[in-house]
Motif scaffolding. Structure first.
Motif, PDB file in Angstrom:
ATOM      1  N   LEU A 135       2.335  27.083 -28.640  1.00 16.83           N
ATOM      2  CA  LEU A 135       3.486  26.412 -29.252  1.00 16.83           C
ATOM      3  C   LEU A 135       3.116  26.036 -30.692  1.00 16.83           C
ATOM      4  O   LEU A 135       2.065  25.429 -30.924  1.00 16.83           O
ATOM      5  N   THR A 136       3.960  26.396 -31.660  1.00 17.29           N
ATOM      6  CA  THR A 136       3.672  26.017 -33.056  1.00 17.29           C
ATOM      7  C   THR A 136       4.809  25.203 -33.681  1.00 17.29           C
ATOM      8  O   THR A 136       4.596  24.493 -34.644  1.00 17.29           O
ATOM      9  N   GLU A 137       6.022  25.322 -33.109  1.00 19.51           N
ATOM     10  CA  GLU A 137       7.162  24.597 -33.694  1.00 19.51           C
ATOM     11  C   GLU A 137       7.474  23.358 -32.856  1.00 19.51           C
ATOM     12  O   GLU A 137       7.649  23.462 -31.633  1.00 19.51           O
ATOM     13  N   VAL A 138       7.529  22.218 -33.536  1.00 21.36           N
ATOM     14  CA  VAL A 138       7.801  20.954 -32.827  1.00 21.36           C
ATOM     15  C   VAL A 138       8.780  20.110 -33.637  1.00 21.36           C
ATOM     16  O   VAL A 138       9.021  20.385 -34.821  1.00 21.36           O
ATOM     17  N   VAL A 139       9.310  19.069 -32.995  1.00 21.46           N
ATOM     18  CA  VAL A 139      10.130  18.085 -33.710  1.00 21.46           C
ATOM     19  C   VAL A 139       9.345  16.775 -33.689  1.00 21.46           C
ATOM     20  O   VAL A 139       9.082  16.224 -32.619  1.00 21.46           O
ATOM     21  N   HIS A 140       8.946  16.331 -34.884  1.00 25.79           N
ATOM     22  CA  HIS A 140       8.137  15.114 -34.993  1.00 25.79           C
ATOM     23  C   HIS A 140       9.070  13.926 -35.230  1.00 25.79           C
ATOM     24  O   HIS A 140       9.986  14.005 -36.039  1.00 25.79           O
ATOM     25  N   LYS A 141       8.791  12.836 -34.519  1.00 28.71           N
ATOM     26  CA  LYS A 141       9.627  11.640 -34.698  1.00 28.71           C
ATOM     27  C   LYS A 141       8.822  10.555 -35.398  1.00 28.71           C
ATOM     28  O   LYS A 141       7.686  10.268 -34.991  1.00 28.71           O
ATOM     29  N   GLU A 142       9.396   9.975 -36.461  1.00 25.45           N
ATOM     30  CA  GLU A 142       8.761   8.792 -37.070  1.00 25.45           C
ATOM     31  C   GLU A 142       9.844   7.931 -37.699  1.00 25.45           C
ATOM     32  O   GLU A 142      10.786   8.452 -38.288  1.00 25.45           O
ATOM     33  N   HIS A 143       9.722   6.616 -37.567  1.00 24.92           N
ATOM     34  CA  HIS A 143      10.582   5.633 -38.235  1.00 24.92           C
ATOM     35  C   HIS A 143      12.077   5.986 -38.193  1.00 24.92           C
ATOM     36  O   HIS A 143      12.768   5.904 -39.222  1.00 24.92           O
ATOM     37  N   GLY A 144      12.535   6.454 -37.056  1.00 33.52           N
ATOM     38  CA  GLY A 144      13.981   6.644 -36.891  1.00 33.52           C
ATOM     39  C   GLY A 144      14.533   7.956 -37.434  1.00 33.52           C
ATOM     40  O   GLY A 144      15.747   8.108 -37.536  1.00 33.52           O
ATOM     41  N   TYR A 145      13.693   8.881 -37.812  1.00 31.57           N
ATOM     42  CA  TYR A 145      14.193  10.208 -38.193  1.00 31.57           C
ATOM     43  C   TYR A 145      13.327  11.278 -37.549  1.00 31.57           C
ATOM     44  O   TYR A 145      12.232  10.996 -37.041  1.00 31.57           O
ATOM     45  N   ARG A 146      13.880  12.526 -37.543  1.00 33.18           N
ATOM     46  CA  ARG A 146      13.180  13.635 -36.881  1.00 33.18           C
ATOM     47  C   ARG A 146      12.882  14.733 -37.884  1.00 33.18           C
ATOM     48  O   ARG A 146      13.698  15.011 -38.770  1.00 33.18           O
ATOM     49  N   LEU A 147      11.715  15.335 -37.738  1.00 36.09           N
ATOM     50  CA  LEU A 147      11.277  16.369 -38.679  1.00 36.09           C
ATOM     51  C   LEU A 147      10.833  17.593 -37.889  1.00 36.09           C
ATOM     52  O   LEU A 147       9.864  17.530 -37.127  1.00 36.09           O
ATOM     53  N   LYS A 148      11.572  18.699 -38.058  1.00 39.40           N
ATOM     54  CA  LYS A 148      11.206  19.939 -37.365  1.00 39.40           C
ATOM     55  C   LYS A 148      10.279  20.744 -38.274  1.00 39.40           C
ATOM     56  O   LYS A 148      10.516  20.838 -39.492  1.00 39.40           O
ATOM     57  N   LEU A 149       9.260  21.337 -37.690  1.00 42.14           N
ATOM     58  CA  LEU A 149       8.304  22.103 -38.499  1.00 42.14           C
ATOM     59  C   LEU A 149       7.465  23.024 -37.628  1.00 42.14           C
ATOM     60  O   LEU A 149       7.342  22.820 -36.420  1.00 42.14           O
ATOM     61  N   ASP A 150       6.882  24.018 -38.288  1.00 41.39           N
ATOM     62  CA  ASP A 150       5.916  24.902 -37.640  1.00 41.39           C
ATOM     63  C   ASP A 150       4.557  24.589 -38.264  1.00 41.39           C
ATOM     64  O   ASP A 150       4.374  24.774 -39.480  1.00 41.39           O
ATOM     65  N   VAL A 151       3.626  24.135 -37.441  1.00 45.15           N
ATOM     66  CA  VAL A 151       2.336  23.668 -37.984  1.00 45.15           C
ATOM     67  C   VAL A 151       1.517  24.786 -38.627  1.00 45.15           C
ATOM     68  O   VAL A 151       0.585  24.518 -39.379  1.00 45.15           O
ATOM     69  N   THR A 152       1.866  26.049 -38.360  1.00 47.40           N
ATOM     70  CA  THR A 152       1.101  27.159 -38.958  1.00 47.40           C
ATOM     71  C   THR A 152       1.731  27.649 -40.271  1.00 47.40           C
ATOM     72  O   THR A 152       1.142  28.449 -40.974  1.00 47.40           O
ATOM     73  N   LYS A 153       2.945  27.168 -40.586  1.00 48.47           N
ATOM     74  CA  LYS A 153       3.660  27.719 -41.754  1.00 48.47           C
ATOM     75  C   LYS A 153       3.858  26.739 -42.899  1.00 48.47           C
ATOM     76  O   LYS A 153       4.204  27.144 -44.002  1.00 48.47           O
ATOM     77  N   VAL A 154       3.722  25.441 -42.608  1.00 52.35           N
ATOM     78  CA  VAL A 154       4.059  24.441 -43.630  1.00 52.35           C
ATOM     79  C   VAL A 154       3.018  23.312 -43.633  1.00 52.35           C
ATOM     80  O   VAL A 154       2.256  23.146 -42.677  1.00 52.35           O
ATOM     81  N   TYR A 155       3.068  22.517 -44.719  1.00 54.47           N
ATOM     82  CA  TYR A 155       2.256  21.298 -44.787  1.00 54.47           C
ATOM     83  C   TYR A 155       3.019  20.166 -44.095  1.00 54.47           C
ATOM     84  O   TYR A 155       4.209  19.999 -44.312  1.00 54.47           O
ATOM     85  N   PHE A 156       2.311  19.397 -43.291  1.00 55.70           N
ATOM     86  CA  PHE A 156       2.873  18.135 -42.810  1.00 55.70           C
ATOM     87  C   PHE A 156       1.729  17.239 -42.359  1.00 55.70           C
ATOM     88  O   PHE A 156       0.800  17.706 -41.695  1.00 55.70           O
ATOM     89  N   SER A 157       1.804  15.957 -42.727  1.00 58.64           N
ATOM     90  CA  SER A 157       0.777  15.019 -42.281  1.00 58.64           C
ATOM     91  C   SER A 157       1.422  13.767 -41.692  1.00 58.64           C
ATOM     92  O   SER A 157       2.027  12.970 -42.424  1.00 58.64           O
ATOM     93  N   PRO A 158       1.266  13.571 -40.373  1.00 61.23           N
ATOM     94  CA  PRO A 158       1.833  12.354 -39.774  1.00 61.23           C
ATOM     95  C   PRO A 158       1.144  11.093 -40.293  1.00 61.23           C
ATOM     96  O   PRO A 158       1.708  10.011 -40.232  1.00 61.23           O
ATOM     97  N   ARG A 159      -0.059  11.247 -40.851  1.00 61.16           N
ATOM     98  CA  ARG A 159      -0.810  10.077 -41.350  1.00 61.16           C
ATOM     99  C   ARG A 159      -0.147   9.432 -42.556  1.00 61.16           C
ATOM    100  O   ARG A 159      -0.520   8.334 -42.943  1.00 61.16           O
ATOM    101  N   GLU A 160       0.786  10.145 -43.196  1.00 63.58           N
ATOM    102  CA  GLU A 160       1.400   9.593 -44.413  1.00 63.58           C
ATOM    103  C   GLU A 160       2.710   8.851 -44.147  1.00 63.58           C
ATOM    104  O   GLU A 160       3.415   8.485 -45.076  1.00 63.58           O
TER     105      GLU A 160
END
Ligand SMILES: C[S@@+](CC[C@H](N)C(=O)[O-])C[C@H]1O[C@@H](n2cnc3c(N)ncnc32)[C@H](O)[C@@H]1O
Length: 288
Positions: free
Chosen positions: A87-112
């Motif tokens: 599985l590479t595509e997920v929907v990440h939830k933080e602070h009341g909004y959702r972010l769809k992404l593919d972890v192999t194709k884009v930058y994303f850091s939940p730490r930020e």
């Protein structure tokens, strides 16, 4: 239970201190992926490490091992599946909004997430906020969600895959008309907004300093705020980026007054991603 404890009796005792104490989980309670850094000494045990993470976090469907740092202009990671399904595509939830992404194709850091909330809380109603290097849109979306009175949030991104996710994320979070995804190079697309913005966010620590002229150009004639991200080693912490920004601003006919700075996240041993908040105003002739 900690990962190290879960691996007791599986990984030799002398290697246990090398088991990572933390790893990233991107996704939701329904489905998430974990991204872990496995030191070379633990390579023979990577599957066991992956399986232990699956046991500890029932929502994690795939565990990936980082193969080196982020690469290229798009700042993506090479990843190896070490446990679970591909599985590479997920929907990440933080602070009341959702972010769809593919972890192999884009930058994303939940730490930020905390930094995104900090920036969003500074935005006043009526502002036009440009997000440069916008990725899948987390800064732009955090701003528009936290400050519904924001006027416009142009968000420029070079990676077509990230841009497509940003378009989708704007829809998922019902922010059409507020966040305006723009595909292209900041150098070419930012000038279309000359003199329009109250605030500019520059979350590209590898190279944001090459785009200071573009950031200052889009500010309204009276100036505005710029959030400038930079990597700094411990010995130059909170000095190099400030100097770079202030000198460039001055050379372009602006004065940049620092209003704050903080460490956003560790980047490498004794190197940090830091942010400077600047209030930028055009220099009045003869006043400096
Ligand atoms: C460090 S990532 C940050 C992404 C996003 N702001 C986030 O926090 O998730 C930097 C992003 O800038 C994009 N990028 C790099 N150079 C660019 C340029 N010249 N113009 C527009 N985007 C650029 C990359 O594709 C990448 O998605």
């Amino acid at each position: 239970m900690k990962l190290r404890d879960a691996l007791r009796g599986i990984v030799p005792k002398e290697l246990l201190p090398l088991v990572p104490s933390s790893f990233e989980i991107i996704g939701s309670r329904e489905a998430a992926v974990a991204i872990v850094e496995v030191p070379p000494e633990l390579e023979p045990y990577e599957e066991e490490i992956g399986d232990a993470i699956l046991r500890l976090h029932r929502n994690v469907k795939a565990v990936y091992r980082k193969l080196g740092g982020r690469i290229g202009e798009y700042r993506v990671r090479r990843l190896k599946l070490i446990a679970g399904e591909p599985l590479t595509e997920v929907v990440h939830k933080e602070h009341g909004y959702r972010l769809k992404l593919d972890v192999t194709k884009v930058y994303f850091s939940p730490r930020e997430a905390t930094e995104r909330q900090r920036i969003a809380s500074l935005v006043a109603p009526g502002e036009c906020v440009m997000v440069m290097f916008a990725g899948i849109g987390p800064y732009a979306i955090a701003i528009a969600k936290k400050q519904p009175g924001v006027a416009r949030v142009p968000a420029i991104e070079l990676n077509p895959a990230a841009y497509c996710y940003m378009l989708e994320n704007v829809e998922i979070n019902r922010l059409r008309g507020k966040v305006e995804p723009i595909l292209g190079d900041v150098r070419e697309r930012a000038p279309e907004w000359t003199g329009c913005c109250d605030r500019v966010v520059m979350p590209l620590p590898k190279g944001a300093h090459h785009f200071i002229a573009e950031a200052l150009r889009v500010l309204k004639p009276g100036g505005g705020r710029v959030h400038f991200y930079h990597w700094e080693a411990e010995e130059e912490l909170f000095t190099k980026g400030r100097r770079l920004f202030e000198e460039k601003a001055r050379s372009l006919g602006y004065v940049a007054v620092e209003e704050g700075h903080r460490i956003v996240s560790p980047y490498a041993p004794r190197v940090y991603k830091v942010v400077y908040d600047f209030h930028v105003k055009p220099l009045k002739r003869g006043s400096y």
